[in-house]
Design a protein around this motif. Structure first.
Motif, short mmCIF file in Angstrom:
data_model
loop_
_atom_site.label_atom_id
_atom_site.label_comp_id
_atom_site.label_asym_id
_atom_site.label_seq_id
_atom_site.Cartn_x
_atom_site.Cartn_y
_atom_site.Cartn_z
N GLY A 16 0.90 -1.33 0.04
CA GLY A 16 -0.12 0.13 0.18
C GLY A 16 0.76 1.28 -0.07
O GLY A 16 1.81 1.32 0.79
N ASP A 17 0.52 2.14 -0.93
CA ASP A 17 1.35 3.42 -0.92
C ASP A 17 0.82 4.43 -1.79
O ASP A 17 -0.56 4.40 -2.19
N VAL A 18 1.11 5.20 -2.06
CA VAL A 18 0.40 6.53 -3.06
C VAL A 18 0.04 5.99 -4.22
O VAL A 18 0.49 4.64 -4.60
N ASP A 19 -0.68 6.48 -5.01
CA ASP A 19 -1.41 5.84 -6.21
C ASP A 19 -0.67 5.07 -7.24
O ASP A 19 -0.45 4.08 -7.77
N SER A 28 1.02 2.20 -5.70
CA SER A 28 0.03 1.00 -5.71
C SER A 28 0.08 0.68 -7.13
O SER A 28 -0.30 -0.60 -7.21
N ASN A 72 -2.63 -2.85 2.47
CA ASN A 72 -2.71 -1.84 3.40
C ASN A 72 -3.56 -0.71 3.11
O ASN A 72 -2.74 0.07 2.28
N SER A 86 -4.35 1.87 4.58
CA SER A 86 -4.47 3.34 5.76
C SER A 86 -3.85 4.55 4.84
O SER A 86 -3.90 5.47 5.41
N LEU A 87 -3.51 4.38 3.82
CA LEU A 87 -3.27 5.63 2.91
C LEU A 87 -4.57 6.26 2.15
O LEU A 87 -4.45 7.25 1.59
N GLY A 88 -5.50 5.51 2.36
CA GLY A 88 -6.95 5.95 1.86
C GLY A 88 -7.32 5.54 0.44
O GLY A 88 -6.82 4.81 -0.35
N ASP A 120 -7.69 6.83 -2.75
CA ASP A 120 -6.79 7.26 -3.86
C ASP A 120 -5.75 6.04 -4.08
O ASP A 120 -5.26 5.76 -5.29
N ALA A 121 -5.13 5.57 -2.79
CA ALA A 121 -4.08 4.56 -3.04
C ALA A 121 -4.66 3.21 -3.00
O ALA A 121 -3.92 2.42 -3.70
#
Length: 279
Positions: free
Chosen positions: A96-99, A102, A120, A122-124, A126-127
């Motif tokens: 899980g990371d920025v878009d 990801s 994961n 947890s980045l929301g 958009d991720a």
């Protein structure tokens, strides 16, 4: 031709195998010598021994990544062996990371022989979106961390929110929202959730918050979770929950017997807990 949705594939696999058991493959070098090749050989033996009683294999990436390039090759070969044995293959990578990142993770993992990936969230949203886009396009699945099985999970995941409820409940609502467009005729979404068997008191509430999410449930066996407590997790669907067991099967004296016993216990928990289908 569009790919068969993950929910339908999962429901069919559970029905065909009459199993909700996920074979957890996380070879510990303290017990499995020989580096990457030793881990690969051990996992192939575990698949051959216990696989017929299981519906999926969950391969813990970290246990292979520790070996570098050789570990990645071993992971690919284990995943192929599990698929060849008729098992769904879950890559337990918790990515899980920025878009943009990801999207790269999705391209790396959501392809044959892998059927699903843990993420994961947890980045929301958009991720998470690139994972969902790739999964639905390819008939793959995802399992987002919601309430994990480790003892320290409560430190953050059970924090109360100012508006009421707990942090992991807010995550569950988002997972249900993000996964809603991918719900197929099976009633299951391509976006599932990881919920630990070590918090059985939370299963009914989380199932209510996520009526269409297949739940991936770790924590049975070595971590103390009990199959008989898991009835609410199924939500009236045999494929509503998959239960992952690793050490209690792969290091058992008779892995096939351990897997068969868990399969029977889970099917009983499903049947005894079966009520109206959630959602």
């Amino acid at each position: 031709m569009s790919a068969t949705p993950f929910g339908a594939r999962l429901a069919a696999a559970v029905e065909t195998r009459a199993s909700q058991v996920v074979l957890g493959l996380d070879p510990d070098p303290r017990r499995v010598p020989g580096g990457a090749e030793g881990a690969r050989a051990f996992c192939r033996r575990a698949i051959a021994a216990a696989g017929p009683a299981c519906v999926a294999a969950k391969i813990q990436l970290a246990t292979f990544e520790r070996f570098g390039t050789a570990g990645w090759e071993a992971f690919e070969r284990v995943a192929t062996a599990a698929a060849d044995a008729g098992l769904l293959v879950i890559a337990d990578a918790k990515r899980g990371d920025v878009d943009v990142t990801s999207r790269a993770y999705a391209e790396a993992f959501l392809r044959p022989p892998i059927d699903a990936l843990t993420i994961n969230p947890s980045l929301g949203g958009d991720a998470v979106a690139p994972f969902i886009e790739a999964a639905t396009a390819g008939g793959r699945g995802l399992f987002a961390l919601v309430r994990t099985s480790n003892p320290g999970a409560a430190e953050l995941q059970d924090l109360p929110l100012a508006g009421g409820g707990l942090w992991h409940e807010a995550v569950a609502r988002k997972v249900a929202e993000w996964g809603a467009p991918s719900v197929d005729a099976s009633g299951l979404s391509a976006l599932g959730a990881v919920v630990g068997a070590t918090v059985p008191e939370r299963l009914a509430a989380l199932r209510e918050l996520m009526p269409h999410q297949p739940l991936l449930i770790p924590g049975v066996g070595a971590q103390g979770g009990r199959p008989e407590d898991l009835g609410p997790a199924f939500g009236g669907r045999a494929a509503g929950a998959l239960v992952s067991a690793s050490r209690s099967i792969i290091f058992a004296e008779r892995p096939r017997r351990a897997a068969e016993e868990l399969r029977a216990a889970l099917w009983t928990a499903f049947e005894e807990g079966e009520g109206p289908v959630a959602g």
